[in-house]
Design a protein around this motif. Structure first.
Motif, PDB file in Angstrom:
ATOM      1  N   ARG A  26      -2.998   5.682   8.715  1.00  0.00           N
ATOM      2  CA  ARG A  26      -1.812   5.477   7.872  1.00  0.00           C
ATOM      3  C   ARG A  26      -0.751   4.666   8.615  1.00  0.00           C
ATOM      4  N   ARG A  27      -0.547   4.988   9.902  1.00  0.00           N
ATOM      5  CA  ARG A  27       0.453   4.265  10.680  1.00  0.00           C
ATOM      6  C   ARG A  27       0.061   2.802  10.857  1.00  0.00           C
ATOM      7  N   LEU A  28      -1.208   2.538  11.122  1.00  0.00           N
ATOM      8  CA  LEU A  28      -1.668   1.150  11.267  1.00  0.00           C
ATOM      9  C   LEU A  28      -1.542   0.397   9.943  1.00  0.00           C
ATOM     10  N   ARG A  29      -1.844   1.061   8.832  1.00  0.00           N
ATOM     11  CA  ARG A  29      -1.700   0.425   7.516  1.00  0.00           C
ATOM     12  C   ARG A  29      -0.225   0.082   7.262  1.00  0.00           C
ATOM     13  N   LEU A  30       0.682   1.004   7.616  1.00  0.00           N
ATOM     14  CA  LEU A  30       2.113   0.751   7.449  1.00  0.00           C
ATOM     15  C   LEU A  30       2.552  -0.440   8.301  1.00  0.00           C
ATOM     16  N   LEU A  31       2.137  -0.465   9.560  1.00  0.00           N
ATOM     17  CA  LEU A  31       2.536  -1.566  10.444  1.00  0.00           C
ATOM     18  C   LEU A  31       1.986  -2.897   9.956  1.00  0.00           C
ATOM     19  N   TRP A  32       0.763  -2.895   9.449  1.00  0.00           N
ATOM     20  CA  TRP A  32       0.184  -4.127   8.891  1.00  0.00           C
ATOM     21  C   TRP A  32       1.010  -4.585   7.690  1.00  0.00           C
ATOM     22  N   ALA A  33       1.330  -3.654   6.785  1.00  0.00           N
ATOM     23  CA  ALA A  33       2.103  -3.999   5.596  1.00  0.00           C
ATOM     24  C   ALA A  33       3.493  -4.512   5.975  1.00  0.00           C
ATOM     25  N   LEU A  34       4.129  -3.884   6.950  1.00  0.00           N
ATOM     26  CA  LEU A  34       5.441  -4.350   7.404  1.00  0.00           C
ATOM     27  C   LEU A  34       5.357  -5.772   7.949  1.00  0.00           C
ATOM     28  N   ALA A  45       7.527  -4.223  -2.762  1.00  0.00           N
ATOM     29  CA  ALA A  45       6.937  -3.326  -3.767  1.00  0.00           C
ATOM     30  C   ALA A  45       5.426  -3.222  -3.579  1.00  0.00           C
ATOM     31  N   ARG A  46       4.779  -4.351  -3.353  1.00  0.00           N
ATOM     32  CA  ARG A  46       3.319  -4.334  -3.146  1.00  0.00           C
ATOM     33  C   ARG A  46       2.982  -3.600  -1.855  1.00  0.00           C
ATOM     34  N   ALA A  47       3.779  -3.803  -0.813  1.00  0.00           N
ATOM     35  CA  ALA A  47       3.529  -3.130   0.457  1.00  0.00           C
ATOM     36  C   ALA A  47       3.638  -1.613   0.296  1.00  0.00           C
ATOM     37  N   ALA A  48       4.638  -1.163  -0.439  1.00  0.00           N
ATOM     38  CA  ALA A  48       4.778   0.273  -0.684  1.00  0.00           C
ATOM     39  C   ALA A  48       3.543   0.808  -1.402  1.00  0.00           C
ATOM     40  N   GLN A  49       3.053   0.038  -2.361  1.00  0.00           N
ATOM     41  CA  GLN A  49       1.856   0.432  -3.105  1.00  0.00           C
ATOM     42  C   GLN A  49       0.642   0.509  -2.182  1.00  0.00           C
ATOM     43  N   VAL A  50       0.485  -0.493  -1.337  1.00  0.00           N
ATOM     44  CA  VAL A  50      -0.657  -0.534  -0.412  1.00  0.00           C
ATOM     45  C   VAL A  50      -0.615   0.652   0.549  1.00  0.00           C
ATOM     46  N   VAL A  51       0.580   0.967   1.021  1.00  0.00           N
ATOM     47  CA  VAL A  51       0.739   2.070   1.975  1.00  0.00           C
ATOM     48  C   VAL A  51       0.600   3.421   1.276  1.00  0.00           C
ATOM     49  N   GLY A  52       0.879   3.439  -0.029  1.00  0.00           N
ATOM     50  CA  GLY A  52       0.741   4.683  -0.784  1.00  0.00           C
ATOM     51  C   GLY A  52       1.997   5.528  -0.776  1.00  0.00           C
ATOM     52  N   ILE A  53       3.165   4.874  -0.660  1.00  0.00           N
ATOM     53  CA  ILE A  53       4.433   5.590  -0.691  1.00  0.00           C
ATOM     54  C   ILE A  53       5.350   4.902  -1.704  1.00  0.00           C
ATOM     55  N   GLY A  54       6.412   5.568  -2.082  1.00  0.00           N
ATOM     56  CA  GLY A  54       7.373   4.993  -3.011  1.00  0.00           C
ATOM     57  C   GLY A  54       8.176   3.881  -2.348  1.00  0.00           C
ATOM     58  N   ILE A  55       8.803   3.073  -3.182  1.00  0.00           N
ATOM     59  CA  ILE A  55       9.570   1.938  -2.666  1.00  0.00           C
ATOM     60  C   ILE A  55      10.730   2.407  -1.800  1.00  0.00           C
ATOM     61  N   ALA A  57      10.923   5.105   0.105  1.00  0.00           N
ATOM     62  CA  ALA A  57      10.373   5.515   1.400  1.00  0.00           C
ATOM     63  C   ALA A  57       9.939   4.291   2.206  1.00  0.00           C
ATOM     64  N   PHE A  58       9.365   3.305   1.514  1.00  0.00           N
ATOM     65  CA  PHE A  58       8.947   2.098   2.233  1.00  0.00           C
ATOM     66  C   PHE A  58      10.155   1.367   2.798  1.00  0.00           C
ATOM     67  N   LEU A  59      11.226   1.258   2.013  1.00  0.00           N
ATOM     68  CA  LEU A  59      12.415   0.563   2.500  1.00  0.00           C
ATOM     69  C   LEU A  59      13.036   1.296   3.686  1.00  0.00           C
ATOM     70  N   GLN A  60      12.949   2.616   3.707  1.00  0.00           N
ATOM     71  CA  GLN A  60      13.429   3.380   4.862  1.00  0.00           C
ATOM     72  C   GLN A  60      12.571   3.087   6.092  1.00  0.00           C
ATOM     73  N   GLU A  61      11.254   3.066   5.896  1.00  0.00           N
ATOM     74  CA  GLU A  61      10.352   2.723   7.003  1.00  0.00           C
ATOM     75  C   GLU A  61      10.617   1.302   7.475  1.00  0.00           C
ATOM     76  N   ALA A  62      10.809   0.399   6.523  1.00  0.00           N
ATOM     77  CA  ALA A  62      11.072  -1.000   6.867  1.00  0.00           C
ATOM     78  C   ALA A  62      12.337  -1.109   7.716  1.00  0.00           C
ATOM     79  N   ALA A  63      13.393  -0.434   7.290  1.00  0.00           N
ATOM     80  CA  ALA A  63      14.649  -0.469   8.045  1.00  0.00           C
ATOM     81  C   ALA A  63      14.455   0.085   9.454  1.00  0.00           C
TER      82      ALA A  63
END
Length: 85
Positions: A26-34, A45-55, A57-63
C-alpha cells in the motif's frame, strides 16, 4: 467492469521488511501515485482511486509528502481570473 492490473516485483533488502507485506505494498502504491501526480501524469482524483482512499485522505497524504493540493500555473490562473471578470 473491473480495471485490469499489473503486478510489479520489487527486490528490497531483508531489513526493509519490518512492516507486513500488504502495508508495504500500500505504501509503495501511494508513493508511486504521488510521483505520478507530481510529474503531471495522473490527476489527484485518479491517484486517490488507484490508492483506494478518498480524495480528502489522498490530499492529506500528498501534503505530507510535499505535493500541493492544487497545481496551477500562476499565469494561467491570472488569465482565467481576468477572463471571468
Amino acid at each position: 467492469m473491473a480495471q485490469a492490473h499489473i503486478t510489479v516485483t520489487v527486490d528490497l533488502p531483508q531489513d526493509a521488511g519490518s512492516e507486513p507485506i500488504d502495508a508495504l505494498a500500500r505504501r509503495l502504491r501511494l508513493l508511486w501515485a504521488l510521483d505520478e501526480v507530481r510529474q503531471g501524469r495522473m490527476t489527484r482524483a485518479r491517484a486517490a482511486q488507484v490508492v483506494g482512499i478518498g480524495i480528502d485522505a489522498f490530499l492529506q497524504e500528498a501534503a505530507a509528502h510535499g505535493v500541493d493540493a492544487i497545481d496551477y500555473d500562476l499565469e494561467d490562473f491570472r488569465e482565467e481570473v481576468g477572463a471571468s471578470s
